[in-house]
Write a protein that holds these residues in place. Structure first.
Motif, PDB file in Angstrom:
ATOM      1  N   SER A  59       0.840  -1.193   0.000  1.00 52.72           N
ATOM      2  CA  SER A  59       0.000   0.000   0.000  1.00 52.72           C
ATOM      3  C   SER A  59       0.880   1.250   0.000  1.00 52.72           C
ATOM      4  O   SER A  59       1.927   1.278   0.641  1.00 52.72           O
ATOM      5  N   SER A  60       0.468   2.260  -0.726  1.00 47.85           N
ATOM      6  CA  SER A  60       1.075   3.603  -0.781  1.00 47.85           C
ATOM      7  C   SER A  60       2.417   3.692  -1.519  1.00 47.85           C
ATOM      8  O   SER A  60       3.087   4.714  -1.465  1.00 47.85           O
ATOM      9  N   VAL A  61       2.804   2.649  -2.244  1.00 42.74           N
ATOM     10  CA  VAL A  61       4.041   2.762  -3.028  1.00 42.74           C
ATOM     11  C   VAL A  61       3.844   3.595  -4.298  1.00 42.74           C
ATOM     12  O   VAL A  61       4.824   4.050  -4.897  1.00 42.74           O
ATOM     13  N   GLY A  62       2.569   3.782  -4.684  1.00 38.16           N
ATOM     14  CA  GLY A  62       2.303   4.631  -5.847  1.00 38.16           C
ATOM     15  C   GLY A  62       1.651   3.925  -7.032  1.00 38.16           C
ATOM     16  O   GLY A  62       1.696   4.435  -8.148  1.00 38.16           O
TER      17      GLY A  62
ATOM     18  N   ALA B 137      -1.941  12.432 -15.341  1.00 38.05           N
ATOM     19  CA  ALA B 137      -2.250  13.308 -14.216  1.00 38.05           C
ATOM     20  C   ALA B 137      -1.575  12.780 -12.955  1.00 38.05           C
ATOM     21  O   ALA B 137      -1.186  11.612 -12.885  1.00 38.05           O
ATOM     22  N   PHE B 138      -1.424  13.655 -11.984  1.00 35.30           N
ATOM     23  CA  PHE B 138      -0.861  13.245 -10.694  1.00 35.30           C
ATOM     24  C   PHE B 138      -1.491  14.067  -9.589  1.00 35.30           C
ATOM     25  O   PHE B 138      -1.717  15.260  -9.746  1.00 35.30           O
ATOM     26  N   THR B 139      -1.812  13.426  -8.475  1.00 38.79           N
ATOM     27  CA  THR B 139      -2.264  14.166  -7.317  1.00 38.79           C
ATOM     28  C   THR B 139      -1.509  13.685  -6.087  1.00 38.79           C
ATOM     29  O   THR B 139      -1.207  12.500  -5.965  1.00 38.79           O
TER      30      THR B 139
ATOM     31  N   GLY C 108      10.864   0.430  -9.052  1.00 39.72           N
ATOM     32  CA  GLY C 108      11.170   1.159  -7.820  1.00 39.72           C
ATOM     33  C   GLY C 108      10.663   2.584  -7.996  1.00 39.72           C
ATOM     34  O   GLY C 108      11.298   3.404  -8.652  1.00 39.72           O
ATOM     35  N   ASN C 109       9.511   2.866  -7.414  1.00 37.15           N
ATOM     36  CA  ASN C 109       8.836   4.147  -7.674  1.00 37.15           C
ATOM     37  C   ASN C 109       9.306   5.244  -6.707  1.00 37.15           C
ATOM     38  O   ASN C 109       9.973   4.974  -5.716  1.00 37.15           O
ATOM     39  N   LYS C 110       8.933   6.456  -7.009  1.00 36.14           N
ATOM     40  CA  LYS C 110       9.246   7.679  -6.262  1.00 36.14           C
ATOM     41  C   LYS C 110      10.731   8.046  -6.367  1.00 36.14           C
ATOM     42  O   LYS C 110      11.325   8.578  -5.432  1.00 36.14           O
TER      43      LYS C 110
ATOM     44  N   THR D 120      11.243   4.500 -11.279  1.00 38.15           N
ATOM     45  CA  THR D 120      10.191   5.305 -11.896  1.00 38.15           C
ATOM     46  C   THR D 120       9.742   6.441 -10.984  1.00 38.15           C
ATOM     47  O   THR D 120      10.019   6.441  -9.788  1.00 38.15           O
ATOM     48  N   SER D 121       9.058   7.393 -11.573  1.00 35.88           N
ATOM     49  CA  SER D 121       8.366   8.403 -10.773  1.00 35.88           C
ATOM     50  C   SER D 121       7.042   8.749 -11.439  1.00 35.88           C
ATOM     51  O   SER D 121       7.017   9.241 -12.566  1.00 35.88           O
ATOM     52  N   ALA D 122       5.980   8.462 -10.727  1.00 33.38           N
ATOM     53  CA  ALA D 122       4.662   8.851 -11.231  1.00 33.38           C
ATOM     54  C   ALA D 122       4.524  10.364 -11.146  1.00 33.38           C
ATOM     55  O   ALA D 122       3.868  10.995 -11.968  1.00 33.38           O
TER      56      ALA D 122
HETATM   57  N1  LIG Z   1       7.086  11.980  -4.615  1.00 30.52           N
HETATM   58  C1  LIG Z   1       6.304  11.035  -5.157  1.00 30.52           C
HETATM   59  N2  LIG Z   1       5.141  10.694  -4.567  1.00 30.52           N
HETATM   60  C2  LIG Z   1       4.381   9.732  -5.143  1.00 30.52           C
HETATM   61  C3  LIG Z   1       4.776   9.088  -6.332  1.00 30.52           C
HETATM   62  N3  LIG Z   1       3.817   8.182  -6.651  1.00 30.52           N
HETATM   63  C4  LIG Z   1       2.869   8.270  -5.701  1.00 30.52           C
HETATM   64  N4  LIG Z   1       3.200   9.207  -4.783  1.00 30.52           N
HETATM   65  C5  LIG Z   1       2.419   9.571  -3.586  1.00 30.52           C
HETATM   66  O1  LIG Z   1       2.401   8.466  -2.712  1.00 30.52           O
HETATM   67  C6  LIG Z   1       1.137   8.334  -2.090  1.00 30.52           C
HETATM   68  C7  LIG Z   1       0.537   6.969  -2.363  1.00 30.52           C
HETATM   69  O2  LIG Z   1       0.278   6.843  -3.737  1.00 30.52           O
HETATM   70  P1  LIG Z   1      -0.823   5.844  -4.320  1.00 30.52           P
HETATM   71  O3  LIG Z   1      -0.713   5.922  -5.799  1.00 30.52           O
HETATM   72  O4  LIG Z   1      -2.156   6.105  -3.738  1.00 30.52           O
HETATM   73  O5  LIG Z   1      -0.262   4.444  -3.766  1.00 30.52           O
HETATM   74  P2  LIG Z   1      -0.917   2.982  -3.851  1.00 30.52           P
HETATM   75  O6  LIG Z   1      -1.482   2.683  -2.507  1.00 30.52           O
HETATM   76  O7  LIG Z   1       0.236   2.078  -4.166  1.00 30.52           O
HETATM   77  O8  LIG Z   1      -1.958   3.012  -4.925  1.00 30.52           O
HETATM   78  C8  LIG Z   1       0.280   9.475  -2.618  1.00 30.52           C
HETATM   79  O9  LIG Z   1       0.320  10.527  -1.702  1.00 30.52           O
HETATM   80  C9  LIG Z   1       0.965   9.866  -3.908  1.00 30.52           C
HETATM   81  O10 LIG Z   1       0.786  11.226  -4.214  1.00 30.52           O
HETATM   82  C10 LIG Z   1       6.023   9.474  -6.959  1.00 30.52           C
HETATM   83  O11 LIG Z   1       6.447   8.966  -7.987  1.00 30.52           O
HETATM   84  N5  LIG Z   1       6.743  10.453  -6.312  1.00 30.52           N
END
Ligand SMILES: Nc1nc2c(ncn2[C@@H]2O[C@H](COP(=O)(O)OP(=O)(O)O)[C@@H](O)[C@H]2O)c(=O)[nH]1
Ligand SMILES: [Mg+2]
Lengths: 219, 229
Positions: free
Chosen positions: A30-33, A45-47, A133-135, A163-165
């Motif tokens: 969870s929360s890896v992106g 898009a990105f939020t 490996g995200n972020k 990677t970086s979303a």
């Molecule tokens: N800095 C950064 N933050 C990211 C990236 N991808 C996702 N996040 C943030 O990480 C958090 C979790 O992302 P989410 O996509 O919901 O994770 P999921 O639980 O794996 O689906 C959110 O606050 C995103 O904005 C990234 O590539 N870089």
């Protein structure tokens, strides 16, 4: 792969036509992106808000390869344990996986092995996997080095990207590579290995070192 | 994060606040009758009115970190049978301690012949695909399956926006044990769910419902009828 035949162009109306449909799954803690990664790819898009995914969801994206339309059905899964029953139910039909960890989160990297075991347990033998490996935009908070990511990918027999979303780094590339791998595997198994199409036990691609890279792709 | 709630059950009055706001706003629309009979709001509108009111109220009360509400995407609605999911969050882990998956049922003047009455419009390609991908079960069964796959701390709530003899009120049937019924009668349909209201069963308040959920023993089965408005 057995699935490819019956997936060929079953659409009827204009926009529904496609030559192939690939089912892909994005998995990882969870929360890896995962959701952000799919958002970036499908909607550009990105939020930064974190909305934990409930169960499972999907998006559709069409890509073109050698004049063929490939419809990608990309499944976004919830990483939490409580959704395991529902998410693993979708592993069966998947032809490719993006297994994701967060380079700023050691635990998510430590869990990669477990996720990989989940793939082996619940998916077809021929499913292709890319480790992401995200972020990687968060260099300052990095706790997992590029090398340890690459090494683990090698050990597991997966391709690897950082990677970086958020900054749109290697997002498209990750999906394209996965599609290439699936296409390669398809042509390879159709040409040379009839056992694969019938689903008989065969050497797992993940057992051999680097995946075969054939230039030709019949899709 | 907002000011955290002191005791674990302190969220209940805030939840009730949001529920009353959402129910009474929705009621206004349910009871609206256009004298010229030109306005025919879609069922989805009522669901949206309820959700929008609930969400804005819970954001302004700072409830969302403790008790959050996730609206489902159109695809998820078809796959999982839920319109939204409420979750009581465990503080440090942010894992749900309990979840309530909600499906809204609208008053149907004439009973649809088809079973899938609660289905959103299947117009877009994505929706068609979701339909193909999901099992051939009806929407009620999908919701029950989804909750069962998670466990006894996930409750299915069928929310009736109006009932046959009471068009302006909101009722609910909540259970973590519907799957037992699937075993018995091999099909859950609208009639089966409506049957829970027959006879003189006790109707809980939303607050009573929540109290029952947070105080019950983990694996215990529970089934409640609730009047929300
Ligand atoms: N800095 C950064 N933050 C990211 C990236 N991808 C996702 N996040 C943030 O990480 C958090 C979790 O992302 P989410 O996509 O919901 O994770 P999921 O639980 O794996 O689906 C959110 O606050 C995103 O904005 C990234 O590539 N870089
Ligand atoms: Mg997610």
């Amino acid at each position: 792969m057995a699935a490819t035949q019956d997936m060929k162009g079953k659409g009827e109306g204009g926009d529904q036509n496609f030559d192939y449909m690939f089912k892909l799954l994005i998995i990882g803690n969870s929360s890896v992106g995962k959701t952000s990664f799919l958002f970036r790819y499908a909607d550009d898009a990105f939020t930064s808000a974190f909305v934990s995914t409930v169960g499972i969801d999907f998006k559709v994206k069409t890509v073109y390869k050698n004049d063929k339309r490939i419809k990608l059905q990309i499944w976004d899964t919830a990483g939490q344990e409580r959704y395991r029953t529902i998410t693993t139910a979708y592993y069966r039909g998947a032809m490719g996986f993006i297994l994701m960890y967060d380079i700023t989160n050691e635990e998510s990297f430590g869990a990669v092995q477990d996720w990989s075991t989940q793939i082996k347990t619940y998916s077809w033998d021929n499913a292709q996997v890319v480790l992401a490996g995200n972020k990687c935009d968060m260099e300052e908070e990095r706790v997992v080095s590029v090398d340890s990511g690459r090494l683990l990918a090698e050990q597991l027999g997966f391709e690897f990207f950082e990677t970086s979303a958020k900054d749109n780094i290697n997002v498209k590339q990750t999906f394209e590579r996965l599609v290439d791998l699936i296409c390669d595997k398809m042509s390879e198994s159709l040409d040379t290995d009839p056992a694969v199409t019938t689903g008989a036990p065969t050497a797992k691609l993940t057992d051999s070192a680097p995946p075969l890279q054939q230039p030709g792709c019949n899709c | 994060m907002g000011p955290s709630v002191a005791k674990p059950n302190d969220f209940i009055p805030l939840f009730i606040d949001c529920i009353s706001a959402a129910s009474s706003r929705t009621q206004e629309y349910l009871l609206f009758k256009d004298p010229e009979d030109k306005l025919h709001p879609s069922f989805e509108l009522f669901t949206h009115v309820f959700l929008m009111t609930y969400i804005s109220q819970s954001v302004s009360l700072n409830l969302t970190d403790t008790f959050n509400c996730t609206a489902m995407t159109p695809g998820q609605r078809i796959l999982l049978g839920a319109d939204w999911v409420w979750a009581l969050m465990e503080k440090p882990s942010r894992n749900p301690r309990l979840q309530i998956a909600v499906q809204v049922l609208h008053l149907q003047e004439k009973e649809d012949t088809e079973e899938n009455t609660a289905l959103p419009d299947i117009c877009s390609e994505t929706m068609q695909m979701a339909q193909q991908e999901s099992s051939n079960k009806n929407m009620y069964e999908k919701l029950v399956d989804f909750c069962t796959s998670i466990g006894k701390d996930c409750y299915a709530l069928f929310l009736f926006f109006g009932k046959k003899n009471d068009k302006g009120n909101i009722y609910g049937v909540l259970s973590n044990n519907f799957e037992v019924a699937i075993g018995k009668c091999n099909k859950i349909d609208r009639g089966f769910i409506e049957n829970f209201f027959k006879g003189s069963r006790y109707l809980h308040t939303p607050s009573g419902m929540m109290q029952a959920l947070v105080t019950k023993k983990e694996q215990d089965p529970i089934t409640l009828m609730i009047k929300f408005s």
